[in-house]
Design a protein around this motif. Structure first.
Motif, PDB file in Angstrom:
ATOM      1  N   ILE A  13     -12.702  -2.591   3.175  1.00  0.00           N
ATOM      2  CA  ILE A  13     -11.675  -2.121   4.065  1.00  0.00           C
ATOM      3  C   ILE A  13     -11.156  -2.755   5.097  1.00  0.00           C
ATOM      4  O   ILE A  13     -10.295  -2.593   5.603  1.00  0.00           O
ATOM      5  CB  ILE A  13     -11.946  -0.196   4.013  1.00  0.00           C
ATOM      6  CG1 ILE A  13     -12.937  -0.267   5.212  1.00  0.00           C
ATOM      7  CG2 ILE A  13     -12.284   0.082   2.719  1.00  0.00           C
ATOM      8  CD1 ILE A  13     -12.931   1.205   5.508  1.00  0.00           C
ATOM      9  N   SER A  15      -9.725  -5.521   5.063  1.00  0.00           N
ATOM     10  CA  SER A  15      -8.181  -5.911   4.485  1.00  0.00           C
ATOM     11  C   SER A  15      -7.196  -4.643   4.401  1.00  0.00           C
ATOM     12  O   SER A  15      -6.306  -5.038   3.784  1.00  0.00           O
ATOM     13  CB  SER A  15      -8.311  -6.735   3.396  1.00  0.00           C
ATOM     14  OG  SER A  15      -9.402  -7.890   3.641  1.00  0.00           O
ATOM     15  N   ALA A  16      -7.547  -3.300   4.469  1.00  0.00           N
ATOM     16  CA  ALA A  16      -6.887  -2.132   4.088  1.00  0.00           C
ATOM     17  C   ALA A  16      -6.034  -1.978   5.247  1.00  0.00           C
ATOM     18  O   ALA A  16      -6.020  -2.411   6.439  1.00  0.00           O
ATOM     19  CB  ALA A  16      -7.686  -0.875   3.680  1.00  0.00           C
ATOM     20  N   ASP A  17      -5.049  -1.082   4.841  1.00  0.00           N
ATOM     21  CA  ASP A  17      -4.087  -0.620   6.051  1.00  0.00           C
ATOM     22  C   ASP A  17      -5.036   0.651   6.835  1.00  0.00           C
ATOM     23  O   ASP A  17      -5.060   1.698   6.316  1.00  0.00           O
ATOM     24  CB  ASP A  17      -3.017   0.163   5.541  1.00  0.00           C
ATOM     25  CG  ASP A  17      -2.144   0.964   6.391  1.00  0.00           C
ATOM     26  OD1 ASP A  17      -2.296   0.777   7.603  1.00  0.00           O
ATOM     27  OD2 ASP A  17      -0.683   1.058   5.813  1.00  0.00           O
ATOM     28  N   GLU A  24      -6.006   4.021   1.111  1.00  0.00           N
ATOM     29  CA  GLU A  24      -6.527   2.906   0.826  1.00  0.00           C
ATOM     30  C   GLU A  24      -7.890   3.126  -0.067  1.00  0.00           C
ATOM     31  O   GLU A  24      -8.148   2.123  -0.935  1.00  0.00           O
ATOM     32  CB  GLU A  24      -6.610   2.080   2.143  1.00  0.00           C
ATOM     33  CG  GLU A  24      -5.329   1.909   2.783  1.00  0.00           C
ATOM     34  CD  GLU A  24      -4.570   0.556   1.775  1.00  0.00           C
ATOM     35  OE1 GLU A  24      -4.693  -0.537   2.438  1.00  0.00           O
ATOM     36  OE2 GLU A  24      -3.871   0.899   0.832  1.00  0.00           O
ATOM     37  N   ARG A  27      -7.026   3.581  -3.641  1.00  0.00           N
ATOM     38  CA  ARG A  27      -6.592   2.593  -4.325  1.00  0.00           C
ATOM     39  C   ARG A  27      -7.710   1.851  -4.965  1.00  0.00           C
ATOM     40  O   ARG A  27      -7.551   1.004  -5.897  1.00  0.00           O
ATOM     41  CB  ARG A  27      -5.948   1.631  -3.517  1.00  0.00           C
ATOM     42  CG  ARG A  27      -4.444   2.052  -3.031  1.00  0.00           C
ATOM     43  CD  ARG A  27      -3.940   0.790  -2.347  1.00  0.00           C
ATOM     44  NE  ARG A  27      -3.792  -0.275  -3.174  1.00  0.00           N
ATOM     45  CZ  ARG A  27      -3.526  -1.577  -2.497  1.00  0.00           C
ATOM     46  NH1 ARG A  27      -3.502  -1.873  -1.279  1.00  0.00           N
ATOM     47  NH2 ARG A  27      -3.035  -2.602  -3.167  1.00  0.00           N
ATOM     48  N   ILE A  28      -9.032   2.073  -4.556  1.00  0.00           N
ATOM     49  CA  ILE A  28     -10.329   1.442  -5.248  1.00  0.00           C
ATOM     50  C   ILE A  28     -11.276   2.490  -5.636  1.00  0.00           C
ATOM     51  O   ILE A  28     -12.283   2.246  -5.774  1.00  0.00           O
ATOM     52  CB  ILE A  28     -10.865   0.545  -4.020  1.00  0.00           C
ATOM     53  CG1 ILE A  28     -11.397   1.550  -2.978  1.00  0.00           C
ATOM     54  CG2 ILE A  28     -10.138  -0.393  -3.537  1.00  0.00           C
ATOM     55  CD1 ILE A  28     -12.292   0.591  -1.967  1.00  0.00           C
ATOM     56  N   SER A 198      -9.332  -9.242   0.793  1.00  0.00           N
ATOM     57  CA  SER A 198      -7.952  -9.600   0.601  1.00  0.00           C
ATOM     58  C   SER A 198      -7.670  -9.880  -0.803  1.00  0.00           C
ATOM     59  O   SER A 198      -6.503  -9.602  -1.439  1.00  0.00           O
ATOM     60  CB  SER A 198      -7.364 -10.902   1.356  1.00  0.00           C
ATOM     61  OG  SER A 198      -8.315 -11.788   1.211  1.00  0.00           O
ATOM     62  N   TYR A 201      -7.348  -5.991  -1.794  1.00  0.00           N
ATOM     63  CA  TYR A 201      -6.182  -5.284  -1.189  1.00  0.00           C
ATOM     64  C   TYR A 201      -4.878  -5.977  -0.976  1.00  0.00           C
ATOM     65  O   TYR A 201      -3.764  -5.532  -0.758  1.00  0.00           O
ATOM     66  CB  TYR A 201      -6.588  -4.857   0.120  1.00  0.00           C
ATOM     67  CG  TYR A 201      -7.463  -3.482   0.322  1.00  0.00           C
ATOM     68  CD1 TYR A 201      -6.880  -2.154  -0.075  1.00  0.00           C
ATOM     69  CD2 TYR A 201      -9.069  -3.310   0.364  1.00  0.00           C
ATOM     70  CE1 TYR A 201      -7.545  -0.970  -0.210  1.00  0.00           C
ATOM     71  CE2 TYR A 201      -9.462  -2.238   0.201  1.00  0.00           C
ATOM     72  CZ  TYR A 201      -9.028  -1.130   0.112  1.00  0.00           C
ATOM     73  OH  TYR A 201      -9.555   0.115   0.069  1.00  0.00           O
ATOM     74  N   ALA A 206      -4.972  -2.963  -7.404  1.00  0.00           N
ATOM     75  CA  ALA A 206      -6.011  -2.988  -6.949  1.00  0.00           C
ATOM     76  C   ALA A 206      -7.021  -2.917  -7.874  1.00  0.00           C
ATOM     77  O   ALA A 206      -8.107  -3.668  -8.187  1.00  0.00           O
ATOM     78  CB  ALA A 206      -6.468  -2.145  -5.758  1.00  0.00           C
TER      79      ALA A 206
END
Length: 223
Positions: A13, A15-17, A24, A27-28, A198, A201, A206
């Motif tokens: 995370i 590389s997450a927002d 986020e 998404r995974i 990256s 993300y 994803a």
């Protein structure tokens, strides 16, 4: 040697927002765990997040949390992450005063204990202690920042670590620069848990990125 265990993908995370971490994590949801990089600005130059954020993430994450502590004095702080519900807590060999004692404390608190090695740190001094750990993390970049390139010079160490693990029930994780271009080399060397930031993300889909990494790693492992 090929390793029989199914490869795992733990997106980072880092590389997450950071403004939308709950979304986020969603998404995974197909990942094996979420890799949470805890940095204190001392052991590494970057500063990320700490225990209160991990406690909050634990309540909303659809997957287990795999906490990687890049901090000074993990002997003092690491057990609290297991107590907060993190499935795995990995601390750095270079920072721990009493790694075996600390691993036992993490396990007693309900977490899986991991030991991390920077690229220049040899595995050999820790070979006799490996049975105390659930995972060894070989850093494939210098820890501290996401988005770095995979260091191929770490591949011989991954192979030596896999050989040292032998038949022990220990996972071998790699973290740093893991992507569709590098995951097969790491898997062929013996890694079976892959931290990708990256590469996951930064992808539009994803879940598809996670599945591709798993497939490539599995092929290289002989699955």
């Amino acid at each position: 040697m090929p390793h029989p265990r199914e490869p795992r993908v733990n997106p980072s995370i880092l590389s997450a927002d950071f403004a939308n971490l709950q979304a986020e994590l969603a998404r995974i949801a197909t990942a094996d765990a979420a890799h949470v990089d805890v940095m204190d600005g001392h052991f590494v130059p970057n500063l990320t997040l700490g225990l209160p954020v991990v406690e909050a993430l634990q309540k909303v994450s659809p997957v287990p949390l795999d906490c990687h502590l890049m901090i000074e004095d993990p002997d003092r702080w690491a057990p609290a992450y297991a107590e907060a519900g993190a499935a795995g807590v990995t601390f750095h060999a270079e920072a721990a005063a009493a790694p075996v004692k600390l691993a036992r404390e993490i396990r007693a608190a309900g977490g899986r204990a991991g030991i991390a090695l920077r690229p220049a740190t040899p595995v050999e001094p820790y070979v006799d202690l490996l049975a105390e750990f659930d995972m060894v993390l070989v850093m494939t970049v210098e820890p501290g920042f996401g988005g770095q390139s995979f260091l191929d010079v770490t591949l011989p160490k991954i192979r030596r670590t896999r050989a040292a693990i032998g038949d022990l029930d220990i996972r071998l994780q790699v973290d740093g620069g893991v992507s569709v271009d590098t995951v097969e080399r790491a898997a062929a060397a013996g890694a079976d848990v892959f931290v990708a930031g990256s590469a996951v993300y930064g992808a539009q889909d994803a879940a598809a990125a996670i599945e591709e990494l798993r497939t490539l790693a599995g092929r290289a492992c002989g699955h």
